[in-house]
Design an enzyme around this catalytic site. Sequence first.
Site, PDB file in Angstrom:
ATOM      1  N   CYS A 115     -22.276 -49.776 -55.153  1.00 41.76           N
ATOM      2  CA  CYS A 115     -22.421 -49.056 -53.917  1.00 41.76           C
ATOM      3  C   CYS A 115     -23.118 -49.886 -52.978  1.00 41.76           C
ATOM      4  CB  CYS A 115     -22.559 -47.629 -54.274  1.00 41.76           C
ATOM      5  SG  CYS A 115     -21.448 -46.650 -55.100  1.00 41.76           S
ATOM      6  N   THR A 123     -21.725 -53.212 -68.066  1.00 41.12           N
ATOM      7  CA  THR A 123     -23.119 -53.145 -67.472  1.00 41.12           C
ATOM      8  C   THR A 123     -23.360 -52.249 -66.183  1.00 41.12           C
ATOM      9  OG1 THR A 123     -23.142 -55.405 -66.607  1.00 41.12           O
ATOM     10  CG2 THR A 123     -23.814 -55.270 -68.763  1.00 41.12           C
ATOM     11  N   HIS A 171     -15.022 -51.904 -61.998  1.00 38.60           N
ATOM     12  CA  HIS A 171     -14.599 -53.450 -61.426  1.00 38.60           C
ATOM     13  C   HIS A 171     -13.598 -54.054 -62.283  1.00 38.60           C
ATOM     14  CE1 HIS A 171     -18.371 -53.402 -63.949  1.00 38.60           C
ATOM     15  NE2 HIS A 171     -17.776 -54.548 -64.289  1.00 38.60           N
TER      16      HIS A 171
HETATM   17  P1  AMP Z   1     -19.551 -55.814 -66.705  1.00 44.33           P
HETATM   18  O1  AMP Z   1     -20.499 -56.665 -67.613  1.00 44.33           O
HETATM   19  O2  AMP Z   1     -18.156 -55.564 -66.954  1.00 44.33           O
HETATM   20  O3  AMP Z   1     -20.235 -54.395 -66.250  1.00 44.33           O
HETATM   21  O4  AMP Z   1     -19.493 -56.745 -65.319  1.00 44.33           O
HETATM   22  C1  AMP Z   1     -20.418 -56.691 -64.487  1.00 44.33           C
HETATM   23  C2  AMP Z   1     -20.729 -58.056 -63.713  1.00 44.33           C
HETATM   24  O5  AMP Z   1     -21.178 -57.894 -62.496  1.00 44.33           O
HETATM   25  C3  AMP Z   1     -21.148 -59.192 -64.621  1.00 44.33           C
HETATM   26  O6  AMP Z   1     -20.118 -60.219 -64.659  1.00 44.33           O
HETATM   27  C4  AMP Z   1     -22.332 -59.812 -63.709  1.00 44.33           C
HETATM   28  O7  AMP Z   1     -22.653 -60.888 -63.816  1.00 44.33           O
HETATM   29  C5  AMP Z   1     -21.786 -59.238 -62.338  1.00 44.33           C
HETATM   30  N1  AMP Z   1     -23.030 -58.891 -61.341  1.00 44.33           N
HETATM   31  C6  AMP Z   1     -24.063 -58.212 -61.740  1.00 44.33           C
HETATM   32  N2  AMP Z   1     -24.898 -58.069 -60.395  1.00 44.33           N
HETATM   33  C7  AMP Z   1     -24.044 -58.956 -59.468  1.00 44.33           C
HETATM   34  C8  AMP Z   1     -24.547 -59.078 -58.098  1.00 44.33           C
HETATM   35  N3  AMP Z   1     -25.403 -58.749 -57.476  1.00 44.33           N
HETATM   36  N4  AMP Z   1     -23.609 -59.766 -57.412  1.00 44.33           N
HETATM   37  C9  AMP Z   1     -22.401 -60.233 -58.099  1.00 44.33           C
HETATM   38  N5  AMP Z   1     -22.017 -59.973 -59.393  1.00 44.33           N
HETATM   39  C10 AMP Z   1     -23.007 -59.299 -60.057  1.00 44.33           C
HETATM   40 ZN    ZN Z   2     -21.112 -47.116 -57.180  1.00 45.91          ZN
END
Ligand code: AMP
Ligand code: ZN
Length: 118
Positions: A11, A96, A101
């Site tokens: 967000c 995470t 997404h």
């Molecule tokens: P998930 O583990 O499926 O929740 O994917 C979360 C993803 O968000 C991971 O692949 C992270 O590398 C990515 N991520 C975390 N913080 C950021 C950020 N600030 N900008 C872009 N990607 C991010």
């Molecule tokens: Zn959100």
Amino acid sequence: MADSVADCLFCSIVAGRIPADLVYQDADVVAFNDIAPKAPVHVLVIPRRHFTDIRELAKDPAAAASVLAGIDAVAGERGLEYFTTIFNTGAESGQTVLHVHAHVLSGSGQFWAHAKSA
Ligand code: AMP
Ligand code: ZN
């Protein structure tokens, strides 16, 4: 479900409070490069509105369709001939960030085949 959640990382990206390497955006979705890419192309596609995961998103068919359209737009704009799409759901799956997404992965062959043999 609130449209935006104050302490949600994605967000904050939608609101512009945290920078991201944007690759596509429209009225409904934002797409940006993953900060820790797992493939040569690793784009995250998110709805602007906050949904925790794909099960919440599924309750709003128009929002779900907009995420699919966003994935299609990224594939078109990046000229992807093939790609793998992943929605992690629940912490034990590796989710995470609790804002739904789609991971769009390409450029390293059969991503899922590699994951299965790892
Ligand atoms: P998930 O583990 O499926 O929740 O994917 C979360 C993803 O968000 C991971 O692949 C992270 O590398 C990515 N991520 C975390 N913080 C950021 C950020 N600030 N900008 C872009 N990607 C991010
Ligand atoms: Zn959100």
